[in-house]
Design a protein around this motif. Sequence first.
Motif, short mmCIF file in Angstrom:
data_model
loop_
_atom_site.label_atom_id
_atom_site.label_comp_id
_atom_site.label_asym_id
_atom_site.label_seq_id
_atom_site.Cartn_x
_atom_site.Cartn_y
_atom_site.Cartn_z
N ILE A 81 0.85 -1.21 0.00
CA ILE A 81 0.00 0.00 0.00
C ILE A 81 0.88 1.24 0.00
CG2 ILE A 81 -1.67 1.33 1.37
CD1 ILE A 81 -2.57 -1.49 2.49
N ASP A 91 -9.39 5.88 -0.52
CA ASP A 91 -10.08 4.84 -1.29
C ASP A 91 -9.11 4.13 -2.25
OD1 ASP A 91 -12.47 5.24 -0.05
OD2 ASP A 91 -13.44 6.28 -1.72
N GLN A 93 -5.95 3.65 -1.73
CA GLN A 93 -5.11 2.75 -0.92
C GLN A 93 -5.87 1.47 -0.56
OE1 GLN A 93 -3.26 4.86 2.35
NE2 GLN A 93 -2.80 6.60 1.04
N TYR A 94 -7.16 1.64 -0.21
CA TYR A 94 -7.98 0.46 0.07
C TYR A 94 -8.09 -0.43 -1.16
CZ TYR A 94 -9.60 1.58 4.78
OH TYR A 94 -9.67 1.80 6.13
N ALA A 97 -4.98 -2.48 -1.68
CA ALA A 97 -4.96 -3.57 -0.70
C ALA A 97 -5.93 -4.68 -1.09
CB ALA A 97 -5.30 -3.02 0.69
N GLU A 98 -7.10 -4.29 -1.58
CA GLU A 98 -8.10 -5.28 -2.01
C GLU A 98 -7.59 -6.13 -3.17
OE1 GLU A 98 -12.18 -4.03 -2.69
OE2 GLU A 98 -11.84 -2.40 -1.27
N VAL A 155 -4.77 0.79 7.00
CA VAL A 155 -5.54 0.28 5.85
C VAL A 155 -5.33 -1.22 5.72
CG1 VAL A 155 -5.70 0.33 3.33
CG2 VAL A 155 -5.57 2.47 4.60
N VAL A 159 -8.25 -4.14 5.96
CA VAL A 159 -8.53 -5.05 4.84
C VAL A 159 -8.34 -6.51 5.27
CG1 VAL A 159 -7.78 -5.75 2.53
CG2 VAL A 159 -8.05 -3.34 3.08
N HIS A 164 -14.01 -3.19 6.33
CA HIS A 164 -14.38 -2.06 5.46
C HIS A 164 -15.23 -2.60 4.31
CE1 HIS A 164 -11.48 -3.70 2.71
NE2 HIS A 164 -11.82 -2.80 1.81
#
Length: 200
Positions: A81, A91, A93-94, A97-98, A155, A159, A164
Amino acid sequence: MPKSLLSRVRIRPAAWRRKIVFYWLARQGGGISSVAAFAVPLLALTSIVAFAYSGRSRDEPRRREAVHERALELQCLAENIYFEARGEPLDGQYAVAEVTLNRVRAPHFPKTICAVVHDTRWDPQRRRFVAHFSWTQMDDRGEPWGPRWQQAIAVATAVINDTHMPLVPDALYYHAIGVEPYWASSKSSVARIGNHIFYR
């Protein structure tokens, strides 16, 4: 022969002592029931303590190993990340990670976060292995630090803990807006967040 005789001599006094103590407790303490009332709880307590310690000693190394593996996975995800998206909105960064975790769950990628982050593929044009995440091949990247590193850890934790709402649930790929990789035309775009386009 003398050894067996000697062992009998040693064993017999001990056996007689136990018998004497037993008979004394039986007479003084009110019979066999008093002895049982004293011995049974003591035996039960000893068994419980022995069982508790035996279970703990067997499970302790596994538990320690699991904690260590989780810390390593968190570190790898937070680094990905940080180096891939520290300048992106939250968002973005999320979403990065996703994608990393989506790859762990996908059949054609490695099965751990660290293996996904450090995965490479053969590039026929360059005739060498190239990292999926280019930062992993940079020697001068420096150590992650500061508020952006703390945010990357937060974050990554969210995750991994699944706390989240997913932004790009099926995405397995992304690239920066200014780049046009050869594979992009064969994938379906699912979102544009910050400076990245995400694909499934």
